[in-house]
Design an enzyme around this catalytic site. Structure first.
Site: not given
Length: 780
Positions: A198, A477-478, A523, A545
């Site tokens: 991430w 998103d997920m 996303c 992100d």
């Protein structure tokens, strides 16, 4: 082009060839994959010779003393017949053994692509591509294997996939079935993968290929931010524009698997497919199982050449519908401006400011539904939060459109909070393991997309909201990995991860096929699902992100080896950045984000007048050159300095190019920068102009005392006021050169040396950057 004669298959694209043949025992022997070969020749000079065998070899046939599967270069292999390298297939066969031996039976050639039945795959018309279907059979078990090769001639890409059919009365159990396998002689390969996590997705890593096996895979339930499904092999000495490279990827959004294995005989085995992790699939009589489509390409012109193949293929044959080859709008996303705290009045105020800046699509992010005041509640519910939006989404959308912008909306359809109406009514919709406390991520559970009731609920809910609000853009998103992989709807839990992805694709088809005008941006906590499978539905993906432009140089730069800039969502955000606390100039944030699909994600009310004016200029500049940024030829350029990154986009028609020069850290008494461009016409005349940009007065710190008649505090009221309305213009550059000069290397203006400033000096500093517009003056 596909040609077969006497069992020798020659698959040719514009610049590449894949050759293989049927051996005397019916196996498919790999001969060549690389530069295009003359078709009017036999293959003897390219074959691995087997005039003797190493010790401990197992003969396939006792009457054939030189035939051993373990020393052959193959296009497909099995188990139990003397090949001890990792097999592309592991099946408990109808005879209860794991031994399988797939032998050539027949083939057929057709024009066009060979689309999968339930999985997304590349598309192509008869004039774009051709397909050969090769039927292999394990005779004793009556099990057939169909190998599909589709040749996309103009983009130098070949796709491959496998379908397994059980013709036996008894069922079989698949534990492993790859989409492709290919053996190649070792060339001193290096392996390049794109790894991270991430907010640090797609970082490029390189290592030499040594004896043994290297696995690039995902077990998170998505293609993952840990290891992208795409990877590259290169010869030693390969650079951005020179050397042989081989690239591989998978049209799939779930657990993927890629491996390279170097044998003791110096033969490299490459495999791509569904990850065997927790995978089992029972196949009854007459049933078929299809694998995702694998993509492979080759270039002798380095990593940039390989990237161009991937970019052209994705833009022409993966992205589809009305957004294929279409310019992406400049959007504003509300998340970093408001998080969960907003009202209709706040949103309209933001929208008015966004319109003045030149924004084309206004996107309302998380927090508009249910009791969604934080991330602990509301997911799964689709009733509008009337405290925030008392008149609903329809009125908000209408007001946005009256302002002259399109309206977009955020969803997280695959997730559920336990504090939601949906969970209270249907706890069985969540993915949980019986008898165990569920594991949570971001305070949420995963919805069971294997369950048709869940899919129907998502489709009907999303369709209703999208139609009512007349959305033209969706951010899907997920925000967590899948754990507790279990579905109460399945008898065989080894099917869970694959059926989840099949369920996702079913939802995407049903929601967006009837609404082709909607631009879907996928996303998953950023780039956790940046893959070719999602790009079949989602023409662009939120790349990360992390919006820090210096980190984005690594993220976008790495992913550009596999994916075109048109697919990369890239935003300008506030500084210091929420992911790194690094402060960067506004122009650098724009300059990095412009090499992608541009958006903004910051609180517009905090902008100073000089920043507003700068953003207006940026957006107007991007719109003027949007076609070049999104669909131009992209190059990662060589740089003399380790602290400099240079990028280039050349317009499809060659009329212009945009170069970006990015400084990651400044140094004392820096060397001069040389910008060596690519893909220009040597004899044509060009103008090169730097894009105007402003710097903060306070960035000069105590140096302002040397140029002002009175002493001013570097962070005092006067300079803060000056910064509010005025900036210091960066040095401007303008040149007229021939294309050959620009490709040889343009010497840029001097950067700040610590001894003065004038209109010709580039004030780069830490995290500085510049854009250069290269215009061709005459038609060629």
């Amino acid at each position: 082009m596909i040609h077969e004669e006497n069992g020798l298959f020659k698959l040719d694209t514009l610049h590449t060839s894949l050759w293989f043949r049927v051996t005397r025992h019916g196996h498919l022997e790999h001969i060549h994959y690389g530069d295009r070969l003359s078709s009017d020749q036999d293959a003897d000079g390219l074959l691995l010779k087997q005039s003797t065998l190493p010790g401990s070899s197992i003969l396939y046939d006792q009457n054939d003393p030189y035939y051993c599967l373990d020393t052959l270069a193959l296009e497909w292999s099995g188990i139990g017949r003397g090949d001890y390298r990792q097999s592309p297939v592991e099946i408990k066969m109808p005879d209860a053994s794991f031994t399988c031996d797939f032998i050539y039976k027949s083939h057929e050639v057709s024009l066009g692509s060979s689309p999968c039945a339930d999985l997304p795959s590349a598309t192509g018309e008869d004039e774009d591509c051709s397909t050969v279907k090769i039927t292999l059979e394990d005779i004793s078990n009556h099990v057939e294997l169909f190998l599909y090769y589709t040749v996309y001639e103009a983009t130098d890409v070949i796709t491959r996939r496998v379908v397994l059919k059980n013709n036996n009365r008894k069922s079989l159990l698949i534990r492993r079935l790859m989409s492709m396998m290919m053996d190649m002689p070792d060339r001193g390969f290096k392996l390049i993968t794109f790894d991270g996590g991430w907010i640090r997705e797609g970082h490029r890593h390189e290592r030499p290929v040594a004896p043994g096996i290297y696995i690039n895979s995902s077990t998170t339930g998505a293609s993952s931010n840990r290891h992208n499904a795409g990877f590259i092999l290169s010869e030693k000495g390969t650079g951005e524009d020179n050397g042989r490279t081989w690239g591989f990827n998978l049209v799939y959004s779930g657990n993927h698997y890629g491996s390279v294995e170097l044998s003791v005989q110096s033969v490299l085995r490459i495999q791509v497919g569904i990850n065997p992790y927790c995978f089992e699939w029972e196949l009854g009589q007459g049933e078929c199982f299809e694998t995702p489509e694998a993509v492979m390409t080759f270039s002798s012109k380095g990593f940039n050449g390989l990237g161009r193949n991937f970019h052209d293929f994705i833009n022409k044959h993966i992205v589809r519908g009305s957004w294929r080859d279409a310019e992406r709008p400049v959007l504003f996303n509300t998340w970093e401006a408001n998080f969960f705290n907003f009202t209709e009045r706040k949103l309209i105020r933001l929208a008015r400011q966004a319109r003045i800046l030149g924004i084309e699509t206004f996107v309302l992010d998380d927090g508009w539904f249910g009791t969604r005041d934080d991330d602990r509640q509301g997911l799964g519910d689709y009733s509008v939060n009337k405290k925030k939006l008392p008149k609903g989404l329809k009125r908000l959308s209408r007001k946005i459109r009256v302002l002259g912008m399109n309206f977009g909306l955020w969803f997280e359809p695959e997730m559920i909070n336990e504090n939601s109406e949906l969970y209270r009514n249907h706890p069985e919709y969540a993915v949980t393991t019986p008898g165990k406390e569920p594991t949570r991520g971001r305070n949420q559970l995963v919805l069971d997309l294997c369950n048709p009731e869940v899919r129907n609920y998502i489709v009907s809910s999303l369709s209703r909201v999208m139609d009512e609000a007349e959305v033209s853009y969706v951010k899907w998103d997920m925000n967590r990995h899948i754990s507790d992989g279990f579905s109460h709807c399945l008898e065989r839990q080894g099917e869970f991860f694959h059926r989840y992805i099949l369920g996702l694709y079913d939802i995407l088809r049903r929601v967006f096929t009837p609404r082709p005008h909607i631009l879907l941006e996928s996303c998953s906590s950023g780039g956790n699902r940046f893959d070719l499978g999602m790009l079949c539905f989602s023409p662009q993906i939120w790349t990360s992100d992390d919006t820090d432009p210096i980190e984005r140089l690594k993220i976008q730069g790495g992913l550009s080896c596999l994916y075109p800039l048109s697919t990369m969502g890239a935003h300008v955000s506030d500084s210091p950045h929420q992911q790194t606390l690094r402060a960067t100039p506004l122009h650098t944030r724009f300059n990095t984000a412009s090499f992608g699909s541009l958006g903004y994600e910051l609180d517009l009310k905090n902008l100073t007048p000089v920043q507003r004016k700068e953003i207006q200029h940026h957006i107007a500049f991007y719109k003027e050159h949007r076609r070049t940024f999104q669909y131009g030829r992209f190059y990662r350029l060589d740089s003399m300095a380790d602290n400099t990154v240079n990028w280039l986009c050349v317009a499809p028609d060659g009329s212009e190019a945009i170069a970006g020069v990015f400084r990651t850290l400044s140094e004392a008494a820096p060397r001069g920068d040389i910008l060596a461009l690519k893909n220009l016409v040597p004899s044509a005349s060009y103008t090169v102009t730097s894009c105007p940009q402003m710097l903060s007065v306070r960035s000069f710190g105590g140096l302002v005392k040397h140029i002002t008649p009175i002493t001013l505090k570097p962070d005092g009221l006067v300079l803060r006021l000056v910064d509010h309305y005025r900036g210091v213009p960066d040095g401007r550059e303008s040149y007229s050169c021939k294309g050959d000069t620009l490709m040889s290397g343009l010497h840029l203006a001097t950067t700040f040396l610590g001894t003065g400033h004038n209109e010709h000096i580039r004030l780069m500093g830490d995290y500085g950057s510049s854009l250069y517009v290269i215009k061709r003056k005459e038609a060629v």
